[in-house]
Scaffold this motif. Structure first.
Motif, short mmCIF file in Angstrom:
data_model
loop_
_atom_site.label_atom_id
_atom_site.label_comp_id
_atom_site.label_asym_id
_atom_site.label_seq_id
_atom_site.Cartn_x
_atom_site.Cartn_y
_atom_site.Cartn_z
N HIS A 44 1.02 -1.23 0.36
CA HIS A 44 0.46 0.14 0.24
C HIS A 44 0.98 1.86 -0.45
O HIS A 44 0.44 2.60 0.28
CB HIS A 44 -1.40 0.11 0.56
N ASN B 253 -6.33 7.04 0.69
CA ASN B 253 -4.94 6.56 1.35
C ASN B 253 -3.56 6.96 1.66
O ASN B 253 -3.24 7.18 0.74
CB ASN B 253 -5.00 5.09 0.39
N SER C 277 1.58 3.20 4.98
CA SER C 277 0.44 3.97 4.35
C SER C 277 -0.58 3.60 6.29
O SER C 277 -0.40 2.79 6.66
CB SER C 277 -0.06 3.09 2.90
N GLY D 282 -5.77 0.50 4.21
CA GLY D 282 -5.94 0.88 2.24
C GLY D 282 -7.46 0.96 2.03
O GLY D 282 -7.89 1.37 0.52
#
Length: 669
Positions: free
Chosen positions: A357, A386, A401, A668
């Motif tokens: 991510h 995100n 992330s 996410g």
């Protein structure tokens, strides 16, 4: 909908507005009754074609609707007449003529919206070494004669070796197919494009000096493209567009879910984003008064899901642990492989991804900002659906992330919208009277200044965008309207009619109108959840780095570019830092893509930097939840924010009712 129920549910995207309507209601009428932004100039007479919409096919559990084109009335005589003059794109209907016959999910494309998206991803000034991977070379080639049986390509290669000292070169088939005509038209003088010093990818008769490249940032919400002259490094045109994948899901996980639940869904999203890229390429070429066939090189960045969908890779594996990438390496591809209609020999370079991510956009941000060149500990935050976060200096680089969701971009906010004319982008609240003044996109006047109403007469005041949302929540806190825990103080209703009861909670009225614009308790909670997720991700990186402060903070991304850093700090989106050391990095991902386009050496640099980055996975970090809960407070439940207090007088802590338990957001999202 039962057989006895003469009505149907209709959901409009991307706004998410929905309602139940009697069967036979024209779509345009339904849209207008909900305040959906649909253009129409001809007054619903099927003459202008500006009210086109697209019916989404399939099951949409998020909306509780099964939508089919058959749930609209058949193509009307008016639509057929219009289509004979200007053919409607496949699946498009005129909402003024199409009538509701059943449940529907209807997408309103950007071209049909009155308040079209203002895509705020302008190119940033940045010093870049100019040495692109593609170069033009003008040569004079020996003519053939009866005593020399060598072919035209062989004599061209000899000329390139003789005049430019090239070694062996490979040749694209498209070059070979056009070579003889170009040599004879140019009277044996041609210009060739050589890629990476090893491949002939283009040929023109005579002298040719127009060669361009395109740097593209494929965001989940917007796509930005910058057309650059590869001979001068100049940015000759820039443009942006909404990512058409939004109609399949506003956040990343919704798009992964769409791929999982709809056979061929990933291919649909791939085709949509590639079509948008072709449209953007044509647009910037037209603006620069050049041909798209003069575009020979592209660099592309995006988060991992956008990266995979652009490449035609189903992102299903990114939907759950361990979030496996199909590839994290950079790729050199032919543009034609991605369905891009540019020069036949055009190449595409995709920057490397970092992890499941943390994508090529984060890698590009590192390339643009180069935290590895400084002793100062720098925090880079690409604020988006995100958030991608990088912390580091010359000794170490960490990245993660954090699932902030779309609230910062206006989604999940009752009066939220994307940045467009008429959206509130700046707001101030008088702490004594609780009265508000604001600015909207499209006008430089504050709402209490003479001429404001005339200045916004065309657009109106339509909602509040991301930067305005940050400011209004922070201003509500500074004015005492909400407590540190984010609870709207209903007792203030006795002081001001801007505080109104909405069920069991209270809301603040920003703008008085027939349909007032209000910030509700749920809106405050949505922003708290988003900013807490962002702050928790930052704190995890600080834990792993073993530090309790950072030296400088750079906010990147289209949204980060327009946040007032003071209000971002008041809200607690970022850790406490001297405000003079907090600034906007603009569209750093786009800048990184442009660096990779114009300086081929930077590609090796970013590839090496990515190998140094240590990825922290927030989904499995036990401390994330504790950091998340603590960060729900404004600015924070326990951190003193001493730097901020030197420049802003924060209110005394209020006693507030217990809040509902904070929910950890989805990875996410």
């Amino acid at each position: 909908m039962s057989d006895k129920d003469p009505s149907a549910w209709v959901v409009f995207t991307p706004s998410g507005k929905r309602g139940r309507f009697p069967l036979g209601t024209p779509l345009l009428q339904a849209a207008r009754s909900l305040g959906v932004d649909v253009d129409s100039v001809c007054g619903g007479r099927a003459l202008c074609g500006r009210c086109q919409v697209l019916v989404m096919e399939g099951d949409f559990p998020k909306h509780g609707v099964s939508s089919h084109a058959a749930n609209l009335s058949p193509l009307s005589a008016a639509e057929q007449s219009f289509s004979r003059r200007r053919p409607l794109p496949a699946g498009h209907r005129l909402s003024c003529s199409a009538q509701i016959l059943g449940n529907l999910v209807v997408d309103v494309p950007a071209s049909s919206q009155v308040h079209r998206q203002v895509v705020r991803k302008a190119v940033e000034a940045h010093p870049i070494t100019l040495d692109p991977v593609v170069h033009l070379h003008y040569v004079e080639v020996r003519e053939p004669d009866m005593h020399d049986p060598s072919g035209d390509l062989q004599r061209l290669l000899e000329a390139l070796h003789r005049e430019w000292e090239f070694g062996p070169l490979r040749c694209d088939l498209a070059v070979l197919q056009s070579l003889q005509a170009a040599l004879r038209k140019g009277q044996w003088k041609v210009t060739v494009a050589v890629h990476a010093g090893s491949q002939l990818i283009g040929v023109w008769p005579g002298f040719h000096d127009r060669i361009y490249g395109l740097a593209v940032d494929v965001g989940s919400t917007t796509i930005a493209a910058h057309l650059c002259n590869l001979e001068t490094g100049e940015v000759v045109a820039s443009s942006g567009a909404m990512n058409p994948q939004i109609r399949f899901g506003e956040d990343l996980m919704s798009r992964v879910s769409y791929s999982m639940m709809h056979p061929g869904g990933a291919q649909q999203m791939t085709e949509a984003v590639r079509a948008a890229l072709n449209t953007l390429a044509a647009e910037v070429a037209r603006d620069a008064k050049v041909s798209v066939s003069d575009i020979l090189e592209l660099t592309m960045v995006g988060n991992p899901i956008m990266h995979h969908l652009l490449l035609g890779i189903d992102p299903v594996e990114l939907g759950g642990a361990p979030f496996a990438l199909a590839t994290d390496t950079p790729l050199d591809l032919r543009a034609a492989e991605l369905g891009l209609t540019l020069h036949p020999g055009a190449r595409v370079y995709t920057l490397p991804c970092i992890a499941g991510h943390v994508g090529a956009d984060a890698a590009a941000m590192i390339l643009a900002e180069r935290p590895d060149l400084s002793e100062k500990l720098t925090l880079l935050v690409d604020v988006g659906t995100n958030a991608e976060i990088v912390l580091g200096n010359r000794d170490r680089l960490l990245a993660c992330s954090s699932p902030t969701g779309p609230a910062f971009e206006g989604a999940q906010i009752s009066c939220g919208q994307r940045a467009a004319p008429g959206a509130i982008e700046r707001i101030r609240i008088d702490p004594r009277t609780l009265e508000a003044k604001f600015k909207v996109i499209g006008s430089d006047l504050w709402s209490d200044e003479p001429g404001f109403n005339e200045a916004v007469a065309r657009t109106g005041v339509t909602g509040i965008c991301g930067s305005g949302i940050i400011e209004v929540i922070a201003e509500m806190y500074l004015a005492g309207i909400i407590s540190q825990d984010g609870v709207v103080d209903g007792q203030l209703a006795a002081r001001s009619d801007r505080i109104v009861q909405t069920g069991r909670t209270f809301a603040y009225t920003m703008y008085r109108a027939a349909v007032p614009l209000q910030i509700t308790q749920n809106d405050v909670r949505a922003i708290q959840l988003a900013k807490a997720a962002l702050h928790a991700g930052v704190r995890l990186l600080m834990d792993h780095m073993g530090v309790d402060h950072v030296d400088r903070i750079r906010l990147a991304g289209a949204f980060g570019n327009h946040i007032d850093v003071k209000y971002a700090t008041i809200l607690g989106m970022i850790p406490d830092c001297e405000l003079s050391q907090v600034s906007s990095a603009g569209n750093a991902a786009g800048t990184g893509a442009r660096i990779a386009l114009l300086d081929k050496a930077s590609r090796k640099t970013v590839e090496e930097l990515v190998q140094r980055v240590e990825k922290i996975e927030t989904a499995i970090e036990p401390k994330f939840q504790a950091h998340f809960v603590a960060a729900m407070g404004i600015p924070h439940s326990s951190e003193p924010y001493l730097h901020l207090r030197r420049v802003v007088q924060l209110p005394a802590r209020k006693v507030a009712a217990p809040r509902e338990r904070a929910r950890r957001p989805r990875a996410g999202a």
